[in-house]
Design an enzyme around this catalytic site. Structure first.
Site, mmCIF file in Angstrom:
data_model
loop_
_atom_site.group_PDB
_atom_site.id
_atom_site.type_symbol
_atom_site.label_atom_id
_atom_site.label_comp_id
_atom_site.label_asym_id
_atom_site.label_seq_id
_atom_site.Cartn_x
_atom_site.Cartn_y
_atom_site.Cartn_z
ATOM 1 N N ASN A 1 37.787 17.180 -17.255
ATOM 2 C CA ASN A 1 38.745 16.411 -16.480
ATOM 3 C C ASN A 1 39.959 15.946 -17.280
ATOM 4 O O ASN A 1 40.953 15.526 -16.697
ATOM 5 C CB ASN A 1 38.052 15.207 -15.835
ATOM 6 C CG ASN A 1 37.256 15.623 -14.625
ATOM 7 O OD1 ASN A 1 37.806 15.866 -13.563
ATOM 8 N ND2 ASN A 1 35.945 15.762 -14.794
ATOM 9 N N THR B 1 35.366 15.351 -3.862
ATOM 10 C CA THR B 1 36.004 16.655 -3.672
ATOM 11 C C THR B 1 34.935 17.672 -3.335
ATOM 12 O O THR B 1 34.471 18.412 -4.177
ATOM 13 C CB THR B 1 36.767 17.126 -4.917
ATOM 14 O OG1 THR B 1 37.724 16.148 -5.238
ATOM 15 C CG2 THR B 1 37.527 18.414 -4.639
ATOM 16 N N THR C 1 46.214 21.088 -15.852
ATOM 17 C CA THR C 1 46.867 22.145 -16.621
ATOM 18 C C THR C 1 45.915 23.268 -16.975
ATOM 19 O O THR C 1 46.338 24.256 -17.544
ATOM 20 C CB THR C 1 47.463 21.568 -17.918
ATOM 21 O OG1 THR C 1 46.434 20.852 -18.627
ATOM 22 C CG2 THR C 1 48.589 20.613 -17.596
ATOM 23 N N GLU D 1 30.270 18.076 -12.815
ATOM 24 C CA GLU D 1 31.070 18.563 -13.947
ATOM 25 C C GLU D 1 30.461 18.115 -15.277
ATOM 26 O O GLU D 1 30.313 16.924 -15.543
ATOM 27 C CB GLU D 1 32.510 18.073 -13.820
ATOM 28 C CG GLU D 1 33.258 18.789 -12.713
ATOM 29 C CD GLU D 1 34.646 18.260 -12.457
ATOM 30 O OE1 GLU D 1 35.435 19.000 -11.858
ATOM 31 O OE2 GLU D 1 34.943 17.111 -12.845
ATOM 32 N N LYS E 1 31.243 23.507 -1.565
ATOM 33 C CA LYS E 1 31.740 23.451 -2.932
ATOM 34 C C LYS E 1 31.796 21.982 -3.330
ATOM 35 O O LYS E 1 31.981 21.087 -2.502
ATOM 36 C CB LYS E 1 33.110 24.112 -3.071
ATOM 37 C CG LYS E 1 34.264 23.467 -2.333
ATOM 38 C CD LYS E 1 34.928 22.286 -2.997
ATOM 39 C CE LYS E 1 35.385 22.601 -4.394
ATOM 40 N NZ LYS E 1 36.025 21.366 -5.018
ATOM 41 N N THR F 1 35.985 25.485 -7.141
ATOM 42 C CA THR F 1 37.002 25.111 -8.125
ATOM 43 C C THR F 1 36.324 25.022 -9.492
ATOM 44 O O THR F 1 36.160 26.024 -10.164
ATOM 45 C CB THR F 1 37.710 23.788 -7.743
ATOM 46 O OG1 THR F 1 36.739 22.780 -7.462
ATOM 47 C CG2 THR F 1 38.594 23.991 -6.523
#
Length: 420
Positions: free
Chosen positions: A415, A210, A420, A293, A199, A172
């Protein structure tokens, strides 16, 4: 310290390296038109299987399906989609997970109960099921083409390429693909292979964030033994990683052992096999932390000489999860007080007045108090892409290691607009 030479070595092939396993990834347009987003893993024979799942009370629909399908400890296929979590959408989510399993069963001509399902992506949005099912069909078509290749050389190259596309398809916000394969020579003769892909980048916290992890092996190992081994491996790896303190709804690690090598490891071979599985999980866990991230640095926290293993784990995880420690790491500030403070609220039982703290090999605190140290040397250590923080509790003989990353401006950017 003398580096231990492991009895296994890294090889090419990823998740499809073990004998009898195949994998493929395709672009189904689930969220983005030009991204691999459906992965299929297949064993040519039924395999022993085990799974470990998120401890979040809110679980995605595929997890419940897998818990049912793994009651007999057997599986033959795994299907994964990215771009949509298939979580918190009610009856449609349950039906979608079942439909994905059914599509694999029809494509591969295997029982539906032998198919495991995983999803990752945005929570609370209905899966674009028709696109996913088309992707499964296409993945199956490509996978079986690879199986039918006559030339061994071309077949091996195609296997590795399919495995790589599968690893791409589960990503992702990951910035790098996470896939490995090892092989272990056995004392009884022959070789056991282990393949894996994972992942994970954000929404990562102990009890799994996640993150998805998949392992395959051609060893003969009973499901009950796999389950015990996998749970232990997860405790030492994926449950010792934190990026941002969030535990997700979709996390799972699955392992399949199809026995095609004909080798049932025992004695020293079994000890080495167990160590290899744990090493693989730790490698993937470190990759997840390194790819956090927005991260610019990997943080490794080692806690030694604790009273209990759980105390050591609590402290290591707490430090990795501290926003203030993570921010100091980003700013390259040797603020050891934040490290000791994070240990203090971890819930572990220890004496703060006995703790020594090191950044790399540089002592910055002894017996719970600051000492004189070179700020320039500390700055140099903190400028590295991988930073080691070590706490010696001087309270016992247990140790633990956790992994995390720094907290950067980019994390908020990613984040702030993820949905979106």
């Amino acid at each position: 310290m003398v580096k231990t030479v492991e009895p296994w070595k890294q090889i090419a092939g990823g998740i499809a390296a073990p004998q009898g396993f195949y994998a493929e990834g395709v672009k189904a347009g689930i969220k983005y038109p030009d991204k691999y987003d459906v992965a299929l893993i297949y064993s040519k024979v039924q395999a022993q299987a085990a799974g470990v799942y998120t401890k979040n009370l809110v679980k995605a629909h595929p997890l419940y399906l897998n818990q049912r399908h793994l009651q007999n400890g057997m599986a033959q296929g795994i299907v994964v989609n990215s771009g949509n979590a298939n979580a918190c959408v009610g009856a449609f989510g349950e039906q979608s997970a079942e439909a994905m399993a059914e599509a694999v069963a029809e494509t591969a001509a295997i029982p539906q109960d032998d198919v495991l399902v995983a999803s990752t992506g945005v929570i609370g949005v209905e899966l674009p099921l028709e696109r996913v099912l088309t992707g499964i069909k296409n993945a199956g078509t490509e996978l079986f083409k690879t199986m039918e290749k006559a030339s061994d050389e071309k077949r091996d190259a195609s296997l590795a390429e399919g495995a790589h596309r599968a690893a791409l398809a589960i990503m992702t916000t990951d910035t790098v693909v996470k896939e490995y394969a090892y092989e272990l020579p056995c004392s009884q003769g022959g070789i056991i292979k282990l393949g894996a892909m994972a992942k994970g980048s954000g929404m990562i916290h102990p009890n799994m964030g996640t993150m998805l992890g998949f392992l395959t092996t051609d060893a003969e190992v009973p499901a009950a033994v796999l389950q015990h081994l996998l749970r232990e491996a997860v405790e030492e790896s994926f449950n010792m990683v934190t990026v941002d303190g969030d535990t997700s709804t979709n996390d799972m690690v699955l392992i399949l052992a199809n026995g095609v090598s004909g080798i049932a490891p025992n004695g020293d071979d079994m000890v080495n096999f167990e160590a290899m599985v744990k090493a693989m999980c730790i490698q993937l866990a470190k990759d997840i932390a390194r790819d956090g991230e927005g991260a610019s640095k990997l943080m490794e926290v080692q806690v030694t000489r604790a009273k209990t293993k759980e105390d050591a784990r609590k402290i290591a995880r707490s430090i990795c999860g501290s926003s203030l420690v993570k921010a100091a790491l980003f700013g390259e500030d040797a603020n050891w007080g934040r490290i000791l403070t994070a240990a203090g609220y971890s819930g572990a039982d220890f004496n703060p007045n006995s703790v020594d703290i090191f950044l790399g090999n540089l002592a910055v605190a002894q017996a719970g108090k600051g000492i004189s140290f070179s700020e320039e040397t500390a700055k140099e250590i903190l400028q590295h892409k991988e930073v080691e923080i070590r706490l010696v509790l001087n309270d016992g003989s247990e140790n633990a290691t956790a992994w995390g990353c720094d907290l950067t401006h980019e994390y908020v950017t990613i984040n702030g607009s993820y949905r979106t």
